[in-house]
Design an enzyme around this catalytic site. Sequence first.
Site, PDB file in Angstrom:
ATOM      1  N   ALA A  36       0.867  -1.178   0.000  1.00  0.00           N
ATOM      2  CA  ALA A  36       0.000   0.000   0.000  1.00  0.00           C
ATOM      3  C   ALA A  36       0.904   1.228   0.000  1.00  0.00           C
ATOM      4  CB  ALA A  36      -0.890  -0.024   1.230  1.00  0.00           C
TER       5      ALA A  36
ATOM      6  N   GLY B 282       0.597  -5.143   0.793  1.00  0.00           N
ATOM      7  CA  GLY B 282      -0.560  -5.222  -0.106  1.00  0.00           C
ATOM      8  C   GLY B 282      -0.230  -5.885  -1.438  1.00  0.00           C
TER       9      GLY B 282
ATOM     10  N   GLU C 298      -0.436  -9.515  -0.782  1.00  0.00           N
ATOM     11  CA  GLU C 298      -1.867  -9.815  -0.620  1.00  0.00           C
ATOM     12  C   GLU C 298      -2.582  -9.809  -1.971  1.00  0.00           C
ATOM     13  OE1 GLU C 298      -2.040  -6.643   2.284  1.00  0.00           O
ATOM     14  OE2 GLU C 298      -2.845  -8.041   3.772  1.00  0.00           O
TER      15      GLU C 298
ATOM     16  N   GLU D 209       4.321  -5.381   7.346  1.00  0.00           N
ATOM     17  CA  GLU D 209       3.485  -4.377   8.017  1.00  0.00           C
ATOM     18  C   GLU D 209       3.882  -4.129   9.466  1.00  0.00           C
ATOM     19  OE1 GLU D 209       2.354  -6.701   5.981  1.00  0.00           O
ATOM     20  OE2 GLU D 209       0.737  -5.913   4.728  1.00  0.00           O
TER      21      GLU D 209
HETATM   22  N1  DAK Z   1       4.553   3.239  -0.628  1.00  0.00           N
HETATM   23  C1  DAK Z   1       4.945   4.422  -1.173  1.00  0.00           C
HETATM   24  N2  DAK Z   1       6.124   4.583  -1.824  1.00  0.00           N
HETATM   25  C2  DAK Z   1       6.909   3.505  -1.931  1.00  0.00           C
HETATM   26  C3  DAK Z   1       6.550   2.238  -1.406  1.00  0.00           C
HETATM   27  C4  DAK Z   1       5.304   2.126  -0.721  1.00  0.00           C
HETATM   28  N3  DAK Z   1       4.859   0.979  -0.224  1.00  0.00           N
HETATM   29  N4  DAK Z   1       7.555   1.368  -1.667  1.00  0.00           N
HETATM   30  C5  DAK Z   1       8.492   2.066  -2.355  1.00  0.00           C
HETATM   31  N5  DAK Z   1       8.118   3.348  -2.505  1.00  0.00           N
HETATM   32  C6  DAK Z   1       8.849   4.423  -3.189  1.00  0.00           C
HETATM   33  C7  DAK Z   1      10.044   4.899  -2.366  1.00  0.00           C
HETATM   34  O1  DAK Z   1       9.637   5.836  -1.389  1.00  0.00           O
HETATM   35  C8  DAK Z   1      10.911   5.539  -3.437  1.00  0.00           C
HETATM   36  O2  DAK Z   1      10.383   6.804  -3.758  1.00  0.00           O
HETATM   37  P1  DAK Z   1      11.389   8.047  -4.036  1.00  0.00           P
HETATM   38  O3  DAK Z   1      12.197   8.186  -2.807  1.00  0.00           O
HETATM   39  O4  DAK Z   1      12.196   7.642  -5.237  1.00  0.00           O
HETATM   40  O5  DAK Z   1      10.446   9.209  -4.298  1.00  0.00           O
HETATM   41  C9  DAK Z   1      10.667   4.619  -4.648  1.00  0.00           C
HETATM   42  O6  DAK Z   1       9.437   3.917  -4.378  1.00  0.00           O
HETATM   43  C10 DAK Z   1      11.764   3.592  -4.831  1.00  0.00           C
HETATM   44  O7  DAK Z   1      11.914   2.894  -3.606  1.00  0.00           O
HETATM   45  P2  DAK Z   1      13.341   2.737  -2.863  1.00  0.00           P
HETATM   46  O8  DAK Z   1      14.256   3.860  -3.210  1.00  0.00           O
HETATM   47  O9  DAK Z   1      13.050   2.499  -1.426  1.00  0.00           O
HETATM   48  O10 DAK Z   1      13.880   1.412  -3.569  1.00  0.00           O
HETATM   49  P3  DAK Z   1      14.850   0.340  -2.929  1.00  0.00           P
HETATM   50  O11 DAK Z   1      15.239  -0.553  -4.051  1.00  0.00           O
HETATM   51  O12 DAK Z   1      15.948   0.981  -2.147  1.00  0.00           O
HETATM   52  O13 DAK Z   1      13.949  -0.484  -1.884  1.00  0.00           O
HETATM   53  C11 DAK Z   1      11.944  -1.646  -1.167  1.00  0.00           C
HETATM   54  C12 DAK Z   1      12.854  -1.219  -2.375  1.00  0.00           C
HETATM   55  C13 DAK Z   1      10.690  -2.306  -1.743  1.00  0.00           C
HETATM   56  C14 DAK Z   1      12.722  -2.669  -0.315  1.00  0.00           C
HETATM   57  C15 DAK Z   1      11.612  -0.391  -0.318  1.00  0.00           C
HETATM   58  O14 DAK Z   1      11.122   0.619  -1.215  1.00  0.00           O
HETATM   59  C16 DAK Z   1      10.578  -0.648   0.725  1.00  0.00           C
HETATM   60  O15 DAK Z   1      10.870  -1.216   1.782  1.00  0.00           O
HETATM   61  N6  DAK Z   1       9.315  -0.230   0.458  1.00  0.00           N
HETATM   62  C17 DAK Z   1       8.238  -0.350   1.406  1.00  0.00           C
HETATM   63  C18 DAK Z   1       7.769  -1.788   1.435  1.00  0.00           C
HETATM   64  C19 DAK Z   1       6.668  -1.979   2.456  1.00  0.00           C
HETATM   65  O16 DAK Z   1       6.867  -1.766   3.659  1.00  0.00           O
HETATM   66  N7  DAK Z   1       5.514  -2.385   1.960  1.00  0.00           N
HETATM   67  C20 DAK Z   1       4.412  -2.641   2.789  1.00  0.00           C
HETATM   68  C21 DAK Z   1       3.618  -1.406   2.860  1.00  0.00           C
HETATM   69  S1  DAK Z   1       2.368  -1.568   4.085  1.00  0.00           S
HETATM   70  C22 DAK Z   1      -4.940  -1.669   5.006  1.00  0.00           C
HETATM   71  C23 DAK Z   1      -4.834  -2.520   3.974  1.00  0.00           C
HETATM   72  C24 DAK Z   1      -3.614  -2.835   3.500  1.00  0.00           C
HETATM   73  C25 DAK Z   1      -2.496  -2.288   4.058  1.00  0.00           C
HETATM   74  C26 DAK Z   1      -2.624  -1.422   5.081  1.00  0.00           C
HETATM   75  C27 DAK Z   1      -3.830  -1.103   5.546  1.00  0.00           C
HETATM   76  N8  DAK Z   1      -6.187  -1.376   5.506  1.00  0.00           N
HETATM   77  C28 DAK Z   1      -7.288  -2.233   5.075  1.00  0.00           C
HETATM   78  C29 DAK Z   1      -6.413  -0.261   6.304  1.00  0.00           C
HETATM   79  C30 DAK Z   1      -1.241  -2.632   3.490  1.00  0.00           C
HETATM   80  C31 DAK Z   1      -0.111  -2.158   3.995  1.00  0.00           C
HETATM   81  C32 DAK Z   1       1.114  -2.290   3.285  1.00  0.00           C
HETATM   82  O17 DAK Z   1       1.182  -2.793   2.205  1.00  0.00           O
END
Ligand code: DAK
Length: 270
Positions: A78, A123, A126, A146
Amino acid sequence: MNMPEQIPAIEASFETLLLNEIQCGIYLLTINRPKVLNALNTTVLSELAQAVEQVDNDSNARVLLITGAGDKSFVAGADITEMNTLTPLEGKAFAERGMAAFRRLEQMKIPVIALVNGYALGGGCELAMSCDFVLASDNARFGQPEVSLGITPGFGGSQRLTRLLGRAMAMELLVSGRAMNAEEALQRGLANHVYPQSDLLSEGVALASRISQNSPTAIQMTKQLVQRGQDLDLENGCVMESDLFGLSFATPDRAEGMQAFIDNRKPSFV
Ligand code: DAK
């Protein structure tokens, strides 16, 4: 993912998705926000629901493939930047929109295959698990990080991962946030096959072509049997199978499939 240039876009009105019919009845849906690794924001979720509805209402549709734009990520979760700004009411709307889109996707009449071409986190994992099955590229990474953000999975990850991997392994992954590489996902049954990234789309299309030669009615019934059967005991699941088996004898596809066998020709299902 490398997109062949000749693939025509059939739906131009989406801001965050590309929807293409890449062969007769085979659709490719691409989450198209590569700058943020295809993170799911409110617009993606709304458009995903619309695209799913559109494809499912097309009686010629046979298989839906879902992938992410670029060669780095399927969906990195997400959109954390957007989530961080949500009020509680907006958060509720976001949750409802996402849950509805994923559930609708899961209930499509046709098989849905995730082509996971890189990160499938939160997400994104998922979303992949809401598809009928997953083909992964060799650089794929699957995980539910998460807990590192102070939240739980929100699009069914705790439930679908547990059903797919079993309680102990799902628990380990959910509480550690550790990501699995493609090989581990294959071994644990989260991915059906792993391919070099350059082959993922063509392998997906080849499998979709094979599926699309079979009876659409029988495929739809089989999807119902597998999905509904998961929540039934064996006896009731087998009762449901007998019922649908019987019902299949009322379909033109059954008549055509068996007659084609007898005539020693390929069946032609419509
Ligand atoms: N959201 C927004 N931006 C994201 C992102 C994300 N999930 N993942 C990556 N980006 C963006 C980064 O901020 C970066 O943007 P800039 O800085 O260039 O502007 C760009 O994508 C490239 O990412 P990185 O520079 O970080 O690239 P790396 O190769 O260094 O790292 C990575 C890749 C995938 C390991 C890293 O980007 C990372 O850890 N990303 C976050 C992964 C994550 O934590 N995903 C889970 C998100 S939480 C809900 C339902 C569902 C959910 C929540 C609530 N409800 C029903 C209420 C779901 C939650 C989730 O999915």
